[in-house]
Structures are given as C-alpha cells and as structure tokens.
Design a protein around this motif. Sequence first.
Motif, PDB file in Angstrom:
ATOM      1  N   LEU A   1       0.813  -1.203   0.000  1.00 45.15           N
ATOM      2  CA  LEU A   1       0.000   0.000   0.000  1.00 45.15           C
ATOM      3  C   LEU A   1       0.854   1.264   0.000  1.00 45.15           C
ATOM      4  O   LEU A   1       0.698   2.130  -0.864  1.00 45.15           O
ATOM      5  CB  LEU A   1      -0.942   0.020   1.211  1.00 45.15           C
ATOM      6  N   VAL A   2       1.768   1.372   0.945  1.00 42.89           N
ATOM      7  CA  VAL A   2       2.493   2.628   1.124  1.00 42.89           C
ATOM      8  C   VAL A   2       3.625   2.778   0.114  1.00 42.89           C
ATOM      9  O   VAL A   2       3.714   3.785  -0.579  1.00 42.89           O
ATOM     10  CB  VAL A   2       3.021   2.750   2.574  1.00 42.89           C
ATOM     11  N   THR A   3       4.489   1.780   0.008  1.00 42.69           N
ATOM     12  CA  THR A   3       5.663   1.924  -0.851  1.00 42.69           C
ATOM     13  C   THR A   3       5.322   1.742  -2.325  1.00 42.69           C
ATOM     14  O   THR A   3       5.657   2.591  -3.151  1.00 42.69           O
ATOM     15  CB  THR A   3       6.764   0.931  -0.440  1.00 42.69           C
ATOM     16  N   ILE A   4       4.665   0.649  -2.655  1.00 44.45           N
ATOM     17  CA  ILE A   4       4.417   0.340  -4.060  1.00 44.45           C
ATOM     18  C   ILE A   4       3.315   1.216  -4.645  1.00 44.45           C
ATOM     19  O   ILE A   4       3.515   1.884  -5.658  1.00 44.45           O
ATOM     20  CB  ILE A   4       4.058  -1.155  -4.238  1.00 44.45           C
TER      21      ILE A   4
ATOM     22  N   GLY B   1       3.240   5.436  -7.222  1.00 45.85           N
ATOM     23  CA  GLY B   1       2.402   6.316  -8.041  1.00 45.85           C
ATOM     24  C   GLY B   1       2.877   7.752  -7.990  1.00 45.85           C
ATOM     25  O   GLY B   1       2.955   8.437  -9.020  1.00 45.85           O
ATOM     26  N   ALA B   2       3.209   8.231  -6.803  1.00 43.06           N
ATOM     27  CA  ALA B   2       3.715   9.598  -6.667  1.00 43.06           C
ATOM     28  C   ALA B   2       5.064   9.751  -7.378  1.00 43.06           C
ATOM     29  O   ALA B   2       5.333  10.794  -7.986  1.00 43.06           O
ATOM     30  CB  ALA B   2       3.844   9.968  -5.197  1.00 43.06           C
TER      31      ALA B   2
ATOM     32  N   VAL C   1       7.455   8.418   2.575  1.00 42.17           N
ATOM     33  CA  VAL C   1       7.048   7.005   2.670  1.00 42.17           C
ATOM     34  C   VAL C   1       7.489   6.419   4.003  1.00 42.17           C
ATOM     35  O   VAL C   1       6.735   5.698   4.662  1.00 42.17           O
ATOM     36  CB  VAL C   1       7.608   6.205   1.473  1.00 42.17           C
ATOM     37  N   ARG C   2       8.704   6.742   4.415  1.00 42.13           N
ATOM     38  CA  ARG C   2       9.191   6.252   5.720  1.00 42.13           C
ATOM     39  C   ARG C   2       8.313   6.774   6.859  1.00 42.13           C
ATOM     40  O   ARG C   2       7.994   6.051   7.792  1.00 42.13           O
ATOM     41  CB  ARG C   2      10.636   6.722   5.895  1.00 42.13           C
ATOM     42  N   PHE C   3       7.893   8.046   6.779  1.00 41.16           N
ATOM     43  CA  PHE C   3       7.023   8.606   7.801  1.00 41.16           C
ATOM     44  C   PHE C   3       5.662   7.909   7.797  1.00 41.16           C
ATOM     45  O   PHE C   3       5.102   7.632   8.862  1.00 41.16           O
ATOM     46  CB  PHE C   3       6.837  10.117   7.613  1.00 41.16           C
ATOM     47  N   PHE C   4       5.117   7.628   6.624  1.00 39.57           N
ATOM     48  CA  PHE C   4       3.832   6.917   6.556  1.00 39.57           C
ATOM     49  C   PHE C   4       3.927   5.529   7.178  1.00 39.57           C
ATOM     50  O   PHE C   4       3.010   5.090   7.865  1.00 39.57           O
ATOM     51  CB  PHE C   4       3.329   6.811   5.122  1.00 39.57           C
ATOM     52  N   HIS C   5       5.021   4.829   6.925  1.00 35.53           N
ATOM     53  CA  HIS C   5       5.213   3.518   7.556  1.00 35.53           C
ATOM     54  C   HIS C   5       5.219   3.663   9.086  1.00 35.53           C
ATOM     55  O   HIS C   5       4.652   2.840   9.795  1.00 35.53           O
ATOM     56  CB  HIS C   5       6.526   2.876   7.107  1.00 35.53           C
TER      57      HIS C   5
ATOM     58  N   THR D   1      13.637   4.108  -0.882  1.00 32.73           N
ATOM     59  CA  THR D   1      14.112   5.175  -1.761  1.00 32.73           C
ATOM     60  C   THR D   1      14.691   4.624  -3.057  1.00 32.73           C
ATOM     61  O   THR D   1      14.504   5.230  -4.119  1.00 32.73           O
ATOM     62  CB  THR D   1      15.142   6.052  -1.023  1.00 32.73           C
ATOM     63  N   ALA D   2      15.366   3.495  -3.009  1.00 29.52           N
ATOM     64  CA  ALA D   2      15.879   2.888  -4.238  1.00 29.52           C
ATOM     65  C   ALA D   2      14.736   2.526  -5.177  1.00 29.52           C
ATOM     66  O   ALA D   2      14.810   2.766  -6.393  1.00 29.52           O
ATOM     67  CB  ALA D   2      16.709   1.650  -3.906  1.00 29.52           C
TER      68      ALA D   2
END
Length: 117
Positions: free
Chosen positions: A16-19, A24-25, A54-58, A76-77
């Motif tokens: 959900l968050v990363t992929i 998408g962003a 993304v790290r903050f959302f996790h 990030t990669a």
Amino acid sequence: MAPELVVEVSRGDFLLVTIFLGGGASWLSGRAIAKTWRGYRQAVLYAVLLGCVVRFFHFALFNGTLMSGHYFLTDTAFLIAVTTLGFRAERAKQMATRYSWLYRQAGPFGWREKSNG
C-alpha cells in the motif's frame, strides 16, 4: 531474497504505502519534472524526499521504524527507479513529438535519430 530484507511490518503495508502510494507519486513526479524540461538530478532529489514521506507513513500508520537507514534506502531505491521510468517515458515522448524531424521514439523509454532515407 528474504522478504524481511524489504518488508518491515507486513506485506500489505509495503504494498500500500511503498508500491501503490509511493510508486504512483514517483511516477507522476518523474513525468512532471520531465514535462517542465528540468534535469534528472531534480527528479532524484524529489524521489529522496518522497522516500522520507514514505518512511514517515510507515511509522505513523503501521508502527514502523522512523529512523531506519536500511528500510529508508530500500524504499528510496524503489522510488528512484520508478521516478526514472516516469522521467524517461515522458522525455522520450517529448523528444519524438517536439523534435519529430530529428528523432523518433524507440520503445517506451528512448528515442533515436531518424535515418535520412
């Protein structure tokens, strides 16, 4: 490859968050940077900033680790790779349409010089 090297809390959270959200962003930001004829370095900078988000959302949504270098680099990669794909797809389209007398599109991510003949 072991999933725990990529996924911190759960696979659903990673998807959900990363992929989905981050990817998408990243795709859209890569395209937007290319549309305004900015350089690739700026695309990478924005991908790194998206990696922080993304790290903050996790951390905020799924109790992940906020200051985890390993998972930050992993996320990030991936985001840099997706940003690069979006950037190259848009730039290839731009080069083929704006300079159609010089170039033709060669696949979804590249362009070539037109041959005279």
